[in-house]
Motif scaffolding. Sequence first.
Motif, PDB file in Angstrom:
ATOM      1  N   THR A   1       4.504 -15.801 -45.957  1.00 11.36           N
ATOM      2  CA  THR A   1       5.044 -16.236 -47.250  1.00 11.36           C
ATOM      3  C   THR A   1       5.429 -15.006 -48.079  1.00 11.36           C
ATOM      4  OG1 THR A   1       3.727 -18.264 -47.315  1.00 11.36           O
ATOM      5  CG2 THR A   1       4.503 -17.418 -49.434  1.00 11.36           C
ATOM      6  N   ILE A   2       6.583 -15.077 -48.727  1.00 10.63           N
ATOM      7  CA  ILE A   2       6.987 -14.055 -49.702  1.00 10.63           C
ATOM      8  C   ILE A   2       6.459 -14.524 -51.050  1.00 10.63           C
ATOM      9  CG2 ILE A   2       8.881 -12.731 -50.669  1.00 10.63           C
ATOM     10  CD1 ILE A   2       8.505 -12.543 -47.569  1.00 10.63           C
ATOM     11  N   TYR A   3       5.574 -13.747 -51.657  1.00  7.36           N
ATOM     12  CA  TYR A   3       4.848 -14.213 -52.836  1.00  7.36           C
ATOM     13  C   TYR A   3       4.880 -13.182 -53.953  1.00  7.36           C
ATOM     14  CZ  TYR A   3       1.000 -15.654 -55.863  1.00  7.36           C
ATOM     15  OH  TYR A   3       0.251 -16.029 -56.960  1.00  7.36           O
ATOM     16  N   CYS A   4       5.023 -13.679 -55.192  1.00  5.70           N
ATOM     17  CA  CYS A   4       4.781 -12.855 -56.371  1.00  5.70           C
ATOM     18  C   CYS A   4       4.354 -13.760 -57.519  1.00  5.70           C
ATOM     19  CB  CYS A   4       6.009 -12.034 -56.765  1.00  5.70           C
ATOM     20  SG  CYS A   4       7.407 -13.008 -57.350  1.00  5.70           S
ATOM     21  N   GLY A   5       3.722 -13.169 -58.512  1.00  5.92           N
ATOM     22  CA  GLY A   5       3.311 -13.907 -59.703  1.00  5.92           C
ATOM     23  C   GLY A   5       3.522 -13.045 -60.920  1.00  5.92           C
ATOM     24  N   VAL A   6       3.215 -13.588 -62.087  1.00  7.70           N
ATOM     25  CA  VAL A   6       3.311 -12.809 -63.313  1.00  7.70           C
ATOM     26  C   VAL A   6       2.168 -11.805 -63.314  1.00  7.70           C
ATOM     27  CG1 VAL A   6       3.174 -12.883 -65.835  1.00  7.70           C
ATOM     28  CG2 VAL A   6       4.446 -14.651 -64.608  1.00  7.70           C
TER      29      VAL A   6
ATOM     30  N   LEU B   1       5.204  -8.255 -55.719  1.00  7.23           N
ATOM     31  CA  LEU B   1       5.957  -8.969 -54.687  1.00  7.23           C
ATOM     32  C   LEU B   1       5.489  -8.449 -53.318  1.00  7.23           C
ATOM     33  CD1 LEU B   1       8.361 -10.796 -53.847  1.00  7.23           C
ATOM     34  CD2 LEU B   1       9.834  -8.800 -54.134  1.00  7.23           C
ATOM     35  N   GLN B   2       5.126  -9.382 -52.444  1.00  8.99           N
ATOM     36  CA  GLN B   2       4.625  -8.977 -51.126  1.00  8.99           C
ATOM     37  C   GLN B   2       4.860 -10.059 -50.097  1.00  8.99           C
ATOM     38  OE1 GLN B   2       0.213  -8.991 -51.002  1.00  8.99           O
ATOM     39  NE2 GLN B   2       0.283  -9.882 -53.055  1.00  8.99           N
ATOM     40  N   LYS B   3       4.883  -9.634 -48.840  1.00 10.19           N
ATOM     41  CA  LYS B   3       4.931 -10.559 -47.717  1.00 10.19           C
ATOM     42  C   LYS B   3       3.528 -10.683 -47.180  1.00 10.19           C
ATOM     43  CE  LYS B   3       7.487 -11.668 -43.512  1.00 10.19           C
ATOM     44  NZ  LYS B   3       8.653 -11.295 -42.646  1.00 10.19           N
ATOM     45  N   LEU B   4       3.008 -11.901 -47.170  1.00  6.65           N
ATOM     46  CA  LEU B   4       1.604 -12.129 -46.826  1.00  6.65           C
ATOM     47  C   LEU B   4       1.400 -12.086 -45.312  1.00  6.65           C
ATOM     48  CD1 LEU B   4       0.847 -15.023 -49.357  1.00  6.65           C
ATOM     49  CD2 LEU B   4       0.607 -12.552 -49.689  1.00  6.65           C
TER      50      LEU B   4
END
Length: 451
Positions: free
Chosen positions: A439-444, A448-451
């Motif tokens: 999963t490509i994930y980021c939050g506030v 940003l990272q690929k899990l």
Amino acid sequence: MNIEYLEDIIESKKLTVAVFGLGRIGLPTALMYAKGGYQVNGIDINLELIEDLKLKKTFIDEPGLPEILNDMVDSKKITFSDNFEFAIKNSDVIVICVPTPVSINKVPNYVAIKDVAQKIGKFLSPNKIIINESSVSPTTIETIITPIIEHESHLKVNDDFGICSCPERADPGKIVENWNKVARIVGGSSDEIGKTIVKLYQQISLAQIYQVSTPGTANAVKLTENIFRDVNIALMNEFAVLYERLGIDVKEVIEGSSTKYNFQPHYPGPGVGGPCLPANSYYIIQDAEKVDYIPFLIRVSREINDRMPQNVLELIINALNYVGKSLKNSTITVLGVSYKANVRDIQISPAMKVIEYLQMKEARIQVWDPYYKSEKIGNFTVSDNLSDSFENSDCVVILTDHKEFFNLNFDSLKNQTNGEFVIVDSRNIYDCNKLPKDTIYCGVGRKLQKL
């Protein structure tokens, strides 16, 4: 003022109450007076709303409220109409629960409350008390509302009638649940009138009823507690944007900081919404201008929180660029349009601002919110079900932390999406270790990272 008479009918439950404004605050207030044993006249200018309430139907999604409405209508302890004159002339206590929104220019709009004050003044007779529960600035009761009522009625405050502020402290979604838990603040135009209204609220709530010296002080309490939250959320949003750039996880920072006894956690997000927090600062700012004072911290905090939808847009753009896509013509799955979790309410929702930005950038949006399924909101329609909103999606964006979103089966849902599975978690509700691999994930405030 015949205070002894008012106190007697409060205790004997012979007092009649008129509640003006039957929205999310006014209707529960009116029903709780009725449930407490008083006769209530519920008044609103919305005739369709009045007819619905007479039929025991309500649009307000407050747990427990429909049952109380049903019981109070059946018991005839409450009536609903648009007859201001009858209600004012035939009530001992008049409660104001009308909206006081902030305009697009960030100026408090007191049109509704001024209109109610004029009507009250026109038909007011001596020995009545007016209670304001609407959100207003500290000076509004003394400098605007009271003079209007005195001018229209030719009566004198404290000599002929009383006025109090008891600003609502409601938490939408928990108004009934918290009625007997959350303390109420009462400030009267005189100490004697304040004490009388304290006795009245003690008849309808088991919560602490705390008296302060003036209506302005009561309103200042309401604004202070909300602006305290707004400022602290802004501080955490400031940290979050910085930590994104430094590669530090703000969620981990908050968890670590919470181990110290004097740290009070606040959380970053897509912005601050609802009828109170985004507006309350401007009541204070307007009063500050009258005394030549600039509340810099409050102003900057508002600016920070107002910028957060733009930050979420940038996160979406960066996440799409990471997988070789542009925002234009991409399909974005938006989860949640309510301004806060587990309620049906889009007042000043940051989710709506993010959607607006996405559409301006010519993205295609597919929206799912369990509180609005299949409904048209503005220029988009909420999907009928969750699965439809994931079809051919390029990016999934969480904008509201509804309980329904915490345990989604992403392993199944990601198979409906287009290419790599991308999540922008503006509420930081997910544990990266529990999301599907790759999963490509980021939050506030989370990199940003690929899990």
